[in-house]
Motif scaffolding. Structure first.
Motif, PDB file in Angstrom:
ATOM      1  N   GLN A   1      46.114  47.437  37.609  1.00  0.00           N
ATOM      2  CA  GLN A   1      46.429  46.550  38.729  1.00  0.00           C
ATOM      3  C   GLN A   1      46.642  47.335  40.023  1.00  0.00           C
ATOM      4  N   GLY A   2      46.351  46.664  41.141  1.00  0.00           N
ATOM      5  CA  GLY A   2      46.611  47.226  42.448  1.00  0.00           C
ATOM      6  C   GLY A   2      47.465  46.275  43.251  1.00  0.00           C
ATOM      7  N   LEU A   3      47.607  46.567  44.533  1.00  0.00           N
ATOM      8  CA  LEU A   3      48.405  45.702  45.395  1.00  0.00           C
ATOM      9  C   LEU A   3      47.688  44.400  45.707  1.00  0.00           C
ATOM     10  N   TYR A   4      46.360  44.454  45.711  1.00  0.00           N
ATOM     11  CA  TYR A   4      45.568  43.287  46.091  1.00  0.00           C
ATOM     12  C   TYR A   4      44.445  43.074  45.083  1.00  0.00           C
ATOM     13  N   ALA A   5      43.882  41.873  45.115  1.00  0.00           N
ATOM     14  CA  ALA A   5      42.698  41.577  44.306  1.00  0.00           C
ATOM     15  C   ALA A   5      41.459  42.111  45.031  1.00  0.00           C
ATOM     16  N   TYR A   6      40.586  42.730  44.298  1.00  0.00           N
ATOM     17  CA  TYR A   6      39.372  43.298  44.911  1.00  0.00           C
ATOM     18  C   TYR A   6      38.492  42.165  45.429  1.00  0.00           C
ATOM     19  N   PRO A   7      38.068  42.203  46.706  1.00  0.00           N
ATOM     20  CA  PRO A   7      37.248  41.119  47.266  1.00  0.00           C
ATOM     21  C   PRO A   7      35.892  41.014  46.563  1.00  0.00           C
TER      22      PRO A   7
ATOM     23  N   LEU B   1      45.147  50.348  46.038  1.00  0.00           N
ATOM     24  CA  LEU B   1      45.117  49.040  46.699  1.00  0.00           C
ATOM     25  C   LEU B   1      44.549  47.950  45.792  1.00  0.00           C
ATOM     26  N   TRP B   2      43.461  48.272  45.077  1.00  0.00           N
ATOM     27  CA  TRP B   2      42.740  47.240  44.325  1.00  0.00           C
ATOM     28  C   TRP B   2      42.658  47.493  42.827  1.00  0.00           C
TER      29      TRP B   2
END
Length: 447
Positions: free
Chosen positions: A152-158, A206-207
């Protein structure tokens, strides 16, 4: 000669290509034979292959239970990561403390064992780079220390980014290898690797590991080639599939066409850049090759992507499949073509300079050491001394790659296209593959 992979003392030609002297069979015969094989294959498929045969949800048979347990075991995963990390640190020590010269094994490891070796390793073992990637290992270690759930990261990968970052990373690599004038200096290559690792660390923070799956150029490259291996997964279970059935499981995402465009286009450009007409043109324009070669590399990469896009969109489709989705849906059919050209283009280079790199790895600091016991070995130039065998192997690799690509495209076409367009709709793509065959073999012989 590729700037990034000169043989020691100039003894080893870049990528194992010495031009026509390596290929003693007539170029016209080789090209005609490859094109004929392509057309005959398509004709046979049109008659005998009228129903789709590959389905990711059902293809393949489960591997033996003991093999699945072994491959899925944490012990094997940890062992692979430890060995991968140890080798990375060993080569990194050579990069930092070794001599800035062609005999530094860091260069051979980067340009030969990694870039070229990733193909046979992935064909035999599956997505091997994912299992040993130092970027993934360090990212996983940081996540464990910081308490972040694995992957997991801080955000979902676009989703819209798809493989575009990987395409950019692959282009950065081939530009360094083929265009940058100081690509055999340890310093710039070391800086490139540091930037690559930094981007991977930040991106994965991040992702998560999804970023590595979509953005790491080497992991994406390895995973694509691994789709031509016999190893696959279905619902988490290890299965054995035919390479064509495995290839059908490639997930189409944005940027996939760009990835295959860079991989295929850069290989073609590497042959083209040493051709006499191009050398004469570059010399007449300026003293520096950087800008002309950069523009040519872009043109080759974009050209492959454009030809594939036009060929796949020039057909009738059902309302369920918009035209703009077709290029990514058919991009998997270019993967075997890429592998065929990699074999043809790098075969001698990999075998002979790969041996030289293994010898150099025993003496990472150029002090006369023999840490791995390989320093006293000698390079075997058997391939170079058998040009006819080499020529036939190269031509067969190119032809087989295109035939497998045609089969993959045909199965996808009869799955997607309405009955009235299942054959005529493939003609533009067949024409594109014929162009790839003629152009690729011409460059292979003319380089």
């Amino acid at each position: 000669m590729s700037a990034g992979a000169s043989g020691v003392g100039g003894a080893i030609s870049a990528h194992g290509l010495g031009g026509a002297k390596d290929l003693p069979i007539p170029s016209e015969l080789a090209i005609a034979g490859a094109v004929a094989a392509l057309v005959v294959s398509f004709t046979v498929l049109a008659v005998a292959w009228r129903e789709p045969r590959y389905d990711a949800a059902t293809s393949g048979r489960p591997a033996p239970a003991w093999l699945d347990r072994l491959v899925s075991s944490r012990a094997l995963a940890v062992t692979a990561r430890v060995l991968g990390m140890a080798f990375f640190l060993y080569v990194a020590a050579a990069a930092v403390f070794g001599q800035d010269s062609l005999i530094n094994p860091f260069l051979g490891t980067f340009y030969v064992l990694l870039w070229v070796g990733i193909v046979p390793a992935s064909l035999l073992l599956g997505p091997v780079f994912k299992a040993v990637s130092p970027a993934r290992t360090i990212s996983m270690a940081f996540a464990k220390v910081s308490g972040v759930p694995e992957g997991q990261g801080l955000y979902a990968y676009p989703a819209r980014l798809g493989y575009w970052p990987a395409a950019a990373g692959l282009f950065a690599f081939v530009w360094l290898e083929l265009v940058y004038p100081y690509s055999t200096d340890v310093g710039p290559v070391r800086l490139w690797c540091a930037a690559y690792l930094g981007i991977m660390f930040i991106g994965s923070a991040l992702w998560g590991t999804t970023f590595l799956e979509r953005a790491d150029p080497f992991e994406v490259y390895s995973s694509l080639v691994a789709k031509l291996s016999i190893w696959g997964r279905r619902d988490g279970v290890l299965v054995l599939r035919s390479p064509l059935a495995n290839l059908d499981t490639v997930v189409p995402r944005p940027g996939l066409v760009a990835v295959v465009g860079v991989l295929f286009g850069s290989t073609a450009f590497d042959s083209f850049r040493e051709s006499t007409p191009w050398l004469q043109l570059v010399q007449s324009l300026s003293g520096s090759r950087v800008w002309p070669d950069t523009l040519a590399l872009i043109a080759f990469s974009a050209g492959v992507a454009l030809v594939l896009t036009i060929a796949t969109m020039a057909t009738g489709v059902t309302s369920d499949t918009p035209r703009r989705a077709l290029p990514d849906l058919f991009a998997h059919s270019v993967v075997p073509i890429i592998v065929g050209y990699i074999v043809a283009h790098y075969l001698t280079y990999f075998v002979e300079y790969g041996q030289q790199t293994l010898i150099q790895l025993s003496d990472p600091f150029s002090r006369g050491d023999n840490y791995l016991g390989t320093a006293d070995l000698q390079v075997d130039y058997w391939l170079s001394s058998h040009p006819t065998f080499l020529a036939v192997t190269k031509v067969l690799a190119v032809a087989l790659g295109h035939v497998v690509g045609v089969v993959a495209a045909h199965d996808r076409a009869i799955k997607l296209l309405p009955p009235r367009h299942q054959l005529t709709g493939q003609l533009p793509l067949l024409a594109a593959m014929v162009c790839f065959t003629v152009g690729g073999l011409y460059l292979l012989f003319a380089a």
